[in-house]
Design an enzyme around this catalytic site. Sequence first.
Site, PDB file in Angstrom:
ATOM      1  N   TRP A 234       1.156  -1.377  -0.416  1.00 56.61           N
ATOM      2  CA  TRP A 234       0.084   0.001   0.102  1.00 56.61           C
ATOM      3  C   TRP A 234       0.950   1.256   0.093  1.00 56.61           C
ATOM      4  O   TRP A 234       0.386   2.402  -0.151  1.00 56.61           O
ATOM      5  CB  TRP A 234      -0.909  -0.403   1.436  1.00 56.61           C
ATOM      6  CG  TRP A 234      -2.041  -1.117   0.713  1.00 56.61           C
ATOM      7  CD1 TRP A 234      -2.783  -1.636  -0.263  1.00 56.61           C
ATOM      8  CD2 TRP A 234      -3.311  -0.990   1.862  1.00 56.61           C
ATOM      9  NE1 TRP A 234      -3.723  -2.566   0.492  1.00 56.61           N
ATOM     10  CE2 TRP A 234      -3.824  -2.234   1.211  1.00 56.61           C
ATOM     11  CE3 TRP A 234      -3.149  -0.969   3.188  1.00 56.61           C
ATOM     12  CZ2 TRP A 234      -5.227  -2.746   2.327  1.00 56.61           C
ATOM     13  CZ3 TRP A 234      -4.239  -1.467   4.353  1.00 56.61           C
ATOM     14  CH2 TRP A 234      -5.247  -1.738   3.373  1.00 56.61           C
ATOM     15  N   LYS A 235       2.400   1.148  -0.068  1.00 48.55           N
ATOM     16  CA  LYS A 235       2.680   1.782   0.182  1.00 48.55           C
ATOM     17  C   LYS A 235       2.744   3.538   1.089  1.00 48.55           C
ATOM     18  O   LYS A 235       2.248   3.327   2.152  1.00 48.55           O
ATOM     19  CB  LYS A 235       3.302   3.166  -1.252  1.00 48.55           C
ATOM     20  CG  LYS A 235       3.327   2.059  -2.440  1.00 48.55           C
ATOM     21  CD  LYS A 235       4.558   2.339  -3.733  1.00 48.55           C
ATOM     22  CE  LYS A 235       4.217   0.999  -4.328  1.00 48.55           C
ATOM     23  NZ  LYS A 235       5.082   1.386  -5.730  1.00 48.55           N
TER      24      LYS A 235
ATOM     25  N   HIS B 291      13.969  -2.043  -1.788  1.00 52.72           N
ATOM     26  CA  HIS B 291      11.785  -1.798  -3.053  1.00 52.72           C
ATOM     27  C   HIS B 291      13.038  -1.071  -3.547  1.00 52.72           C
ATOM     28  O   HIS B 291      14.031  -0.147  -3.321  1.00 52.72           O
ATOM     29  CB  HIS B 291      11.042  -1.328  -2.471  1.00 52.72           C
ATOM     30  CG  HIS B 291       9.649  -0.827  -3.375  1.00 52.72           C
ATOM     31  ND1 HIS B 291       9.980   0.285  -3.435  1.00 52.72           N
ATOM     32  CD2 HIS B 291       8.843  -1.387  -3.689  1.00 52.72           C
ATOM     33  CE1 HIS B 291       8.934  -0.182  -4.839  1.00 52.72           C
ATOM     34  NE2 HIS B 291       8.394  -0.648  -4.810  1.00 52.72           N
TER      35      HIS B 291
ATOM     36  N   GLU C 147      11.216  -6.543  -9.937  1.00 50.63           N
ATOM     37  CA  GLU C 147      10.504  -5.436  -9.865  1.00 50.63           C
ATOM     38  C   GLU C 147      10.763  -4.657 -10.647  1.00 50.63           C
ATOM     39  O   GLU C 147      12.130  -3.570 -10.276  1.00 50.63           O
ATOM     40  CB  GLU C 147      10.000  -5.071  -8.603  1.00 50.63           C
ATOM     41  CG  GLU C 147       9.511  -5.426  -7.712  1.00 50.63           C
ATOM     42  CD  GLU C 147       8.776  -4.460  -6.857  1.00 50.63           C
ATOM     43  OE1 GLU C 147       6.767  -5.048  -7.107  1.00 50.63           O
ATOM     44  OE2 GLU C 147       9.140  -4.470  -6.114  1.00 50.63           O
TER      45      GLU C 147
ATOM     46  N   GLY D 125       4.713   1.413 -11.242  1.00 49.58           N
ATOM     47  CA  GLY D 125       3.673   2.843 -11.711  1.00 49.58           C
ATOM     48  C   GLY D 125       3.206   2.983 -12.585  1.00 49.58           C
ATOM     49  O   GLY D 125       2.931   4.321 -12.932  1.00 49.58           O
TER      50      GLY D 125
HETATM   51  P1  PGA Z   1       2.945  -0.688  -8.949  1.00 50.92           P
HETATM   52  O1  PGA Z   1       4.017  -1.132  -7.628  1.00 50.92           O
HETATM   53  O2  PGA Z   1       2.276  -2.234  -8.784  1.00 50.92           O
HETATM   54  O3  PGA Z   1       2.023   0.331  -8.986  1.00 50.92           O
HETATM   55  O4  PGA Z   1       3.716  -0.278 -10.073  1.00 50.92           O
HETATM   56  C1  PGA Z   1       4.464  -2.173  -7.382  1.00 50.92           C
HETATM   57  C2  PGA Z   1       5.488  -2.085  -6.180  1.00 50.92           C
HETATM   58  O5  PGA Z   1       6.305  -1.224  -6.577  1.00 50.92           O
HETATM   59  O6  PGA Z   1       6.352  -3.287  -5.523  1.00 50.92           O
END
Ligand code: PGA
Length: 245
Positions: free
Chosen positions: A10-11, A91, A160, A166
């Site tokens: 959820w950041k 991350h 990732e 994003g």
């Molecule tokens: P996102 O982010 O699904 O919004 O691209 C993934 C993440 O940063 O783990």
Amino acid sequence: MKKIVLAANWKMYLNESESISFIEKVNSDKVLFENQDIVIFPSHTCIRSVKDHLNLNLKIGMQDCDLNLKGAFTGASSVHSIDVDTCIIGHSERRNIYHESNDNISKKLNIVLNSDVEPIFCIGETVDEKNSSISEKVLLDQLSILPNKLQGKNLIIAYEPVWAIGSGEVPSNDYIHKMLSCTKNRLKSLYSDADMQNIKLFYGGSVSADNINELLEVDLIDGFLIGSASTDFDKFKNIVKQLKL
Ligand code: PGA
């Protein structure tokens, strides 16, 4: 068939009342969400409320932790600060926005591996690194901080690509397969078959209900780290539904 894990990062998108409201919707959709392998990563400040409101057996994690376990570290939180199941380490937003070095990430990873908390260690190349055809080299460099022995601990590696986070841009399945194969080969050269049983590989970056079915065709993927699409209940529910189909 293996059970795919959905990790909802959820950041800093949801505040406390939004987090609780999301969890109440999960509770009222119990049949869909129970028996799924889901981990939710609220903001640190919302972890307690999320745990208190959740009526299902979902796992809860920290989005990051300090490289120290406890002591005089103003403003910091560690895996000792609150009871969580898992913790994200390295991350790309921590690496790029907060300039976390491999050295710091290594300290965090060791702290988590020495606790009862399961680490999700993130790796991935930037767009410039991809365009310079050094993606695999970058992954191997990021993986170089892994300890030589896992001693029975679980480890999740989340691939990732920074350019996919994003952005709405998702790599082809062939590309993801190539990067996960490179990762797996490195892990195999380091760890015993028994340790390999405790390792999972995730993909993250613009995962949504529209692309998850295609991504599931990459056989090396054991789970997904999902950012923005996991913060909207209806979008996340649609992703979970795809796994049930
Ligand atoms: P996102 O982010 O699904 O919004 O691209 C993934 C993440 O940063 O783990």
